[in-house]
Design a protein around this motif. Structure first.
Motif, short mmCIF file in Angstrom:
data_model
loop_
_atom_site.label_atom_id
_atom_site.label_comp_id
_atom_site.label_asym_id
_atom_site.label_seq_id
_atom_site.Cartn_x
_atom_site.Cartn_y
_atom_site.Cartn_z
N HIS A 18 0.84 -1.21 0.00
CA HIS A 18 0.00 0.00 0.00
C HIS A 18 0.88 1.27 0.00
O HIS A 18 0.64 2.21 -0.76
N TYR A 20 3.95 1.48 -1.03
CA TYR A 20 4.60 1.53 -2.34
C TYR A 20 3.66 2.17 -3.36
O TYR A 20 4.06 3.07 -4.12
N ARG A 22 1.34 4.23 -2.95
CA ARG A 22 1.20 5.66 -2.66
C ARG A 22 2.46 6.47 -2.98
O ARG A 22 2.46 7.69 -2.85
N LEU A 26 9.20 3.65 -2.41
CA LEU A 26 9.65 3.22 -3.73
C LEU A 26 10.94 2.41 -3.61
O LEU A 26 11.69 2.55 -2.64
N GLY A 27 11.21 1.60 -4.64
CA GLY A 27 12.41 0.78 -4.63
C GLY A 27 12.44 -0.07 -3.37
O GLY A 27 11.43 -0.67 -2.98
N THR A 28 13.57 -0.12 -2.70
CA THR A 28 13.68 -0.93 -1.49
C THR A 28 13.52 -0.07 -0.24
O THR A 28 13.78 -0.53 0.87
N SER A 29 13.10 1.18 -0.40
CA SER A 29 13.03 2.08 0.75
C SER A 29 11.86 1.74 1.67
O SER A 29 10.92 1.06 1.27
N ASP A 51 12.16 -5.09 -2.71
CA ASP A 51 11.33 -4.13 -3.45
C ASP A 51 9.96 -4.11 -2.77
O ASP A 51 9.26 -5.12 -2.73
N HIS A 99 9.44 6.84 3.10
CA HIS A 99 10.29 7.83 2.42
C HIS A 99 9.43 8.54 1.39
O HIS A 99 9.42 8.14 0.22
N SER A 100 8.71 9.52 1.74
CA SER A 100 7.90 10.20 0.73
C SER A 100 8.63 11.44 0.22
O SER A 100 9.57 11.94 0.84
N VAL A 101 8.17 11.93 -0.91
CA VAL A 101 8.75 13.15 -1.48
C VAL A 101 8.56 14.33 -0.51
O VAL A 101 9.51 15.06 -0.22
N HIS A 172 15.56 11.89 4.52
CA HIS A 172 15.37 10.45 4.63
C HIS A 172 13.89 10.08 4.75
O HIS A 172 13.40 9.30 3.95
#
Lengths: 208, 208, 208, 208
Positions: A18, A20, A22, A26-29, A51, A99-101, A172
């Motif tokens: 979920h 991911y 949103r 992303l990626g492996t974060s 992932d 880890h969001s923008v 981060h």
């Protein structure tokens, strides 16, 4: 009776995918944990290098209070020490790290060590907050690659901000928690919403 | 044993539709390749003029090291020469090229020939990067419609920036790669996330 | 042999829901048409007042060159005259009209009567454009509620800009077209992508 | 014949999840109601504290004109008084309340007590509006945690702005309504679209 590791692992995998979707892991974060048993502590936590869009139950391990793997295969997230520190300090049942923008941007936007959010109705989605007149102050801690060494600092910060519902790591992302996964997931959404509001307002000419 | 062209074509089609869903390969933009066999080189690559939202295995052809079609029907992407140059220079197993809004904007945002990203935890998603203190410098190359003529220039740039995990083409988009498709897909997500962070920060009054 | 109205209606309904999902045709906004037969002209077109997220084949009617309903029930879009003018002037096989946030904003952003887009690779997704060095100039026409009266003006504008792949209506949205629905859909995506790039760039301090 | 509470509850649950997907009702925010019977009034309304992404029919209760629960279990939204006031003042068949990022930002963006939107074609999606030359003025009311006490104020504001299709609560979100759920849902989309247009325009250097 405690939920089994398998049940909790399935719930963590759902939440990871979920997040991911949103764009918050992303990626492996990102990494996610939930308490399976309080005494002795058993914590289900995501393993490293997965992932998050493909997260499944078998990517989750169970660890004890010292971070030792009790069940499952894979290396627990390098930030497991942080999850354990939060579970201890806050008696949390679940810890979510995204880890969001917007959290990344806001973690750099204030010169001092915290981000303050106040006056929004959405704050009422945070545990124990009953009015928009609430003032939420999220500590911002410096990033590091050695969370074992930094864990005592995090415990100090959590102690000094007993009312904080989360904290940001600079460049981060966000850590938040709740008495269970549903509450922690709701708090992620509440805080991410408020980050987007604050971030977008800063992009406006009439507002700084 | 090598994977068959069919298997790799199916994986490329999945990734192409995923990139379309994300808004990174709208219309017929974007192209994607993966190595099926190293010696002699067989590269599976998307053909020209296909709507990436409708990408299927049969839109993928296999080419040799000179760009000649070995299997399948359709014309390989006009940028096949670029994919081959990257596979050669980086020993890459997969090459992904996307056209996102943020990569397009940032490819024009710096006067000199590169975009620098540093200090973000998300950088750790790039192959071989172990700390947020990493400084990623992505070369920006001028756009052209003659990639056959430009391929030697690209090889020179790749040689001069041995540590770069991708490059931007001005007004056009991103190229990144990995030892396999999973790694290349992860790097797309990491870089696109960082582009969005950098692009949004530039829109803020307090930040330039 | 011509496709039947039913087949084309199904394709239009798919495209309408796709545009709704993208946020380009919220509420009852947007309208879509495709030629079923050239001589005598039969045009399948969406009816008025339908929520585009719920668009189905039976919300499409067939009209003749004068806008009279030949098949199906419901009132053709009030902008049917515009669709017919475009089909006539451009020998188009499909006409799509969307109301996106970015096209609305950009339709107001230039003081003169057009929006110019140049230098982007994505322009190559437009019919007949082979290089990013293309300069696309989209006329901007004033909005009206009387498209029957305005149709001759639209025909004049289309004649004066024979190379334009679409036009904007101020405060209203985009019209584009293609030889068939697939081409028109691709052009919507291309133009919307470029609008987003241009709109976001205008929000940046370093760019005007 | 009136629809049953169960039917309406299912429709409200669908709309609630739809608003959640759009990011307009994250966490437990937002509340939704629809009239089941006019005389005596029976209103189906969401209960408090439900994650809107998980909203189901059994999270909806039926209340009477005094806010007393007639059917179902759970506490009606704390804003039920507001819903009842709107149903009374506007003869509305459905009332929707969302918390979007843009409505939150715009509710703070104007110093006086209203937000004006004019000149956009999309305004025609509002009930009874037939031209883009319409001027929509949405009152902005101060937030409170005591809607029972504030209900008369809301009724006064609704009476003083008989033409308004909704209102904003500062730092909180949007209320809109319609003769039925379909109309109210359409108005949410129309107004949210226009908020995004206005919010993004304010982020642009050329526009304030």
């Amino acid at each position: 009776m405690n939920p089994t590791v398998e049940t909790v692992a399935g719930q963590l995998a759902d939440i990871g995918r979920h997040c991911y979707e949103r764009g918050w892991a992303l990626g492996t974060s990102g990494n996610f944990s939930a308490v399976v048993r309080q005494k002795p502590l058993t914590l289900a936590i995501t393993t490293s290098g997965v992932d998050k869009g493909l997260l499944e139950s078998h990517h989750i391990v169970a660890i004890d209070e010292h971070g030792q793997v009790l069940q499952g295969s894979g290396t627990p997230s390098a930030e497991a020490t942080l999850h354990l520190a939060i579970v201890r300090s806050r008696s949390a049942g679940a810890v979510l790290h995204t880890h969001s923008v917007w959290s990344t941007i806001l973690s750099e936007a204030t010169p001092d060590g915290s981000l303050t959010i106040e006056g929004y109705e959405m704050l009422k989605g945070l545990d124990g907050v009953g009015t928009h007149e609430h003032r939420e102050r999220l500590p911002i801690v410096e990033n590091t690659q050695n969370w074992t060494a930094a864990a005592p600092l995090i415990e100090t910060i959590l102690r000094e901000h007993p009312e904080a519902h989360g904290f940001l790591i600079r460049g981060h992302g966000l850590y938040t928690w709740g008495k269970d996964l549903a509450e922690a997931k709701r708090q992620i959404e509440i805080l991410e919403f408020l980050f987007e509001v604050m971030g977008r307002k800063r992009g406006m000419a009439w507002q700084q």
